[in-house]
Enzyme design. Structure first.
Site, short mmCIF file in Angstrom:
data_model
loop_
_atom_site.label_atom_id
_atom_site.label_comp_id
_atom_site.label_asym_id
_atom_site.label_seq_id
_atom_site.Cartn_x
_atom_site.Cartn_y
_atom_site.Cartn_z
N SER A 65 -46.09 -17.82 -4.70
CA SER A 65 -47.12 -17.41 -3.66
C SER A 65 -46.88 -15.94 -3.14
O SER A 65 -45.64 -15.43 -3.46
CB SER A 65 -47.25 -18.28 -2.52
OG SER A 65 -46.19 -18.15 -1.62
N SER A 114 -37.20 -6.28 5.06
CA SER A 114 -38.39 -6.19 5.95
C SER A 114 -38.31 -4.97 7.01
O SER A 114 -36.92 -4.79 7.12
CB SER A 114 -38.60 -7.54 6.80
OG SER A 114 -39.28 -7.35 7.85
N TYR A 161 -34.80 -13.96 11.32
CA TYR A 161 -35.18 -13.36 9.88
C TYR A 161 -34.49 -12.15 9.93
O TYR A 161 -34.22 -11.51 8.90
CB TYR A 161 -36.69 -13.56 9.98
CG TYR A 161 -37.23 -12.99 8.99
CD1 TYR A 161 -37.63 -13.67 7.70
CD2 TYR A 161 -38.06 -11.51 8.95
CE1 TYR A 161 -38.19 -13.35 6.66
CE2 TYR A 161 -38.59 -11.18 7.97
CZ TYR A 161 -38.77 -12.08 6.67
OH TYR A 161 -39.44 -11.43 5.46
N LYS A 175 -32.34 -10.32 7.16
CA LYS A 175 -32.69 -9.10 6.25
C LYS A 175 -31.95 -7.67 6.53
O LYS A 175 -31.77 -7.04 5.62
CB LYS A 175 -34.44 -8.51 6.74
CG LYS A 175 -35.13 -9.66 6.39
CD LYS A 175 -35.30 -9.96 4.71
CE LYS A 175 -36.27 -10.90 4.52
NZ LYS A 175 -36.30 -11.30 3.10
N THR A 205 -50.07 -12.27 3.42
CA THR A 205 -49.31 -13.34 2.62
C THR A 205 -49.37 -14.71 3.39
O THR A 205 -49.39 -14.73 4.52
CB THR A 205 -47.95 -12.78 2.20
OG1 THR A 205 -46.93 -12.93 3.47
CG2 THR A 205 -47.68 -11.63 1.62
#
Length: 314
Positions: free
Chosen positions: A42, A163, A189, A193, A224
């Site tokens: 995806s 990111s 997160y 990253k 997304t």
């Protein structure tokens, strides 16, 4: 001048920022090239796999769900007319599954896109006892890349999907799994990253002599499932500004395919241009922290190699 202004503002992350920069269509012939794309069922991963297939590459899509992954492979086959696509199933938060996956993947590999990622609201641990965000976004990428390094055939590309959030954080080698204090999924997160960007630079230096180009990038704000599911309030607020998945994946595909991207290594990209890896001095890591990060990831993943061994193809 316009690009510099966009890069220093959030507008550059939006669909408008993408449109204000010039982007020619990528038409590089990748026939005969073998690509591995993780998180490929995806969002940016699916778009990347589809575009690489359109360009003629033999693409292996890595997913967790067998039925979903098979359906995406068949869908991309119909879209592109490329019959060389295949699926591999693995949960990239589990080191045992990554080792098995790496054993199944045959040489040569020419393109590796480390895209699989997760942003969680609450702290959780994998079956192997690792914090899930850290395992998926950093430790798993570290192990998979190192295990596949000996199978890379020049000229090869590794692209790590990072990111823009990493600009807000520095690496915390003493607390990679956020065991201290209150857990914040967005911070976990972003720290992972940040770690990806550091690894990009270390891999680039080690693999350069072997003809392997390594880059990291950030896609901007893209529409997304990962964004809508993990950051629902942000998604609701910014939805009119979000990029399409094709716009978000554009630089990933460009880094995989273009001759221009192969002229350098170890850089951090956004909208096909190299960007600084730090906006604030407080996010900068020391050389000792970089070494400690590599050592800690080696220990936790159970990988038995070394940076020197990677450079020698071992």
């Amino acid at each position: 001048m316009l690009d510099t202004l966009l890069d220093k503002s959030v507008v550059g992350y939006t669909a408008l920022g993408y449109r204000l920069r010039s982007h020619g269509k990528i038409e590089t012939d990748l026939t005969g090239r073998v690509a591995i794309v993780t998180g490929a069922t995806s969002g940016l991963g699916r778009e990347t796999a589809s575009e690489l297939a359109r360009l003629g590459a033999s693409v292996t899509l890595i997913g967790r769900n067998p039925e979903k992954t098979a359906a995406v492979v068949e869908s991309i086959r119909r879209e592109t007319g490329n019959s060389t696509l295949r699926a591999e199933i693995a949960d990239l938060s589990e080191m045992e599954q990554i080792r098995a996956l790496a054993d199944r993947i045959e040489a040569p590999v020419h393109i590796l896109v480390n895209n699989a990622g997760v942003l969680l609201q609450e702290r959780s641990e994998t079956r192997e006892g690792f914090e899930t965000s850290f395992a998926t976004n950093l430790l798993g990428h570290f192990l998979l890349t190192n295990l596949l390094a000996s199978k890379l055939e020049r000229p090869a590309r590794i692209v790590n999907v990072s990111s823009g959030g990493m600009y807000t954080q520095r690496i915390r080698v003493d607390d990679l799994q956020m065991k201290r204090g209150r857990y914040d999924g967005a911070v976990a997160y972003a720290r992972a990253k940040r770690g990806q960007v550091i690894l990009t630079e270390l891999w680039a230096e080690a693999l350069h002599a072997r003809g392997v180009v390594v880059h990291s990038m950030h896609p901007g704000w893209a529409d997304t499932p990962g964004v809508s599911n993990s950051l629902p309030r942000f998604y609701k607020l910014t939805k009119p500004l979000l990029r399409t998945t094709a716009q978000g994946a554009d630089t990933i595909v460009w880094l995989c395919a273009s001759d221009a991207a192969g002229q350098s290594t170890g850089q951090f990209w956004h909208d096909r241009r190299p960007r600084p890896t730090h906006r604030f001095a407080k996010t900068m890591e020391s050389p000792e922290e970089r070494e400690l990060l590599w050592a800690r990831l080696t220990e936790l993943s159970g990988w038995s190699g070394t940076l020197a061994g990677l450079a020698e193809g071992r």
